[in-house]
Design a protein around this motif. Structure first.
Motif, PDB file in Angstrom:
ATOM      1  N   ALA A  82      59.285  20.125  42.026  1.00 38.99           N
ATOM      2  CA  ALA A  82      58.064  20.885  41.756  1.00 38.99           C
ATOM      3  C   ALA A  82      57.717  21.845  42.895  1.00 38.99           C
ATOM      4  O   ALA A  82      57.235  22.951  42.656  1.00 38.99           O
ATOM      5  N   THR A  83      57.960  21.426  44.134  1.00 38.55           N
ATOM      6  CA  THR A  83      57.513  22.224  45.280  1.00 38.55           C
ATOM      7  C   THR A  83      58.617  23.020  45.947  1.00 38.55           C
ATOM      8  O   THR A  83      58.332  23.921  46.741  1.00 38.55           O
ATOM      9  N   GLY A  84      59.857  22.711  45.666  1.00 42.02           N
ATOM     10  CA  GLY A  84      60.979  23.380  46.317  1.00 42.02           C
ATOM     11  C   GLY A  84      61.401  22.613  47.554  1.00 42.02           C
ATOM     12  O   GLY A  84      60.652  21.790  48.078  1.00 42.02           O
ATOM     13  N   GLU A  85      62.619  22.888  48.015  1.00 42.80           N
ATOM     14  CA  GLU A  85      63.117  22.180  49.194  1.00 42.80           C
ATOM     15  C   GLU A  85      64.294  22.922  49.815  1.00 42.80           C
ATOM     16  O   GLU A  85      64.962  23.723  49.170  1.00 42.80           O
ATOM     17  N   HIS A  86      64.524  22.642  51.078  1.00 45.97           N
ATOM     18  CA  HIS A  86      65.696  23.146  51.779  1.00 45.97           C
ATOM     19  C   HIS A  86      66.797  22.087  51.677  1.00 45.97           C
ATOM     20  O   HIS A  86      66.530  20.897  51.910  1.00 45.97           O
ATOM     21  N   VAL A  87      68.001  22.508  51.332  1.00 47.95           N
ATOM     22  CA  VAL A  87      69.128  21.585  51.226  1.00 47.95           C
ATOM     23  C   VAL A  87      70.342  22.189  51.914  1.00 47.95           C
ATOM     24  O   VAL A  87      70.481  23.422  51.997  1.00 47.95           O
ATOM     25  N   HIS A  88      71.204  21.313  52.416  1.00 43.29           N
ATOM     26  CA  HIS A  88      72.471  21.755  52.993  1.00 43.29           C
ATOM     27  C   HIS A  88      73.521  21.767  51.885  1.00 43.29           C
ATOM     28  O   HIS A  88      73.688  20.770  51.181  1.00 43.29           O
ATOM     29  N   ILE A  89      74.188  22.896  51.749  1.00 36.61           N
ATOM     30  CA  ILE A  89      75.246  23.037  50.749  1.00 36.61           C
ATOM     31  C   ILE A  89      76.528  23.387  51.486  1.00 36.61           C
ATOM     32  O   ILE A  89      76.524  24.235  52.383  1.00 36.61           O
ATOM     33  N   GLU A  90      77.608  22.706  51.122  1.00 36.38           N
ATOM     34  CA  GLU A  90      78.896  23.037  51.720  1.00 36.38           C
ATOM     35  C   GLU A  90      79.525  24.177  50.932  1.00 36.38           C
ATOM     36  O   GLU A  90      79.624  24.121  49.711  1.00 36.38           O
TER      37      GLU A  90
END
Length: 148
Positions: A82-90
């Protein structure tokens, strides 16, 4: 001639429950199984499962722990959705000259989803965000009656 006494019926068959089921019940609850599905897994009726939860506090605690953890994890994921997020993507990059491949971790922002946010607000702030709102019709005749 003396009467033969009939055996007095006992409390029924012994319970199928044993302590090793506690961990399994916790894991099943983590998977999101309902009490009906857990009863089926253990090969008993829903009533028997409810009896086990009443009679064996460790079993009840295991089921509740699994449900609480599962609900908390889903709520956390839904909140992030709902709020969004930062994620690590390879990401894998290939050097065009050498053909060598390199894997890099890239921090990416995934924006929140409006539908998930609205669903959250409708449930958490029902009075402000519900689709249905109470509307009171106030007509002129009612107003005159109130003035009298």
């Amino acid at each position: 001639m003396a009467k033969k006494s009939l055996p007095v019926p006992g409390p029924g068959r012994s319970s199928l429950y044993d302590e090793s089921m506690n961990d399994q019940a916790r894991k099943l609850a983590l998977l999101g199984l309902t009490d009906e599905e857990m009863a089926e897994f253990f090969g008993v009726t829903r009533q028997t499962l409810d009896n086990w939860k009443r009679e064996f506090p460790a079993f009840f605690a295991a089921v509740q722990e699994g449900k609480t953890i599962a609900d908390a994890n889903v709520a956390d994921s839904f909140y992030k959705r709902a709020t969004g997020e930062h994620v690590h993507i390879e990401k894998i990059y290939t050097n065009k000259q050498t053909g060598e491949r390199q894997t890099l971790k890239v921090l990416t922002y995934i924006p929140g989803e409006a539908g998930a946010a609205l669903n959250w607000l409708k449930n958490r702030r029902r009075q402000s965000w519900a689709d249905k709102q109470d509307v009171h019709i106030y007509n002129h005749e009612n107003a005159l009656d109130e003035l009298k």
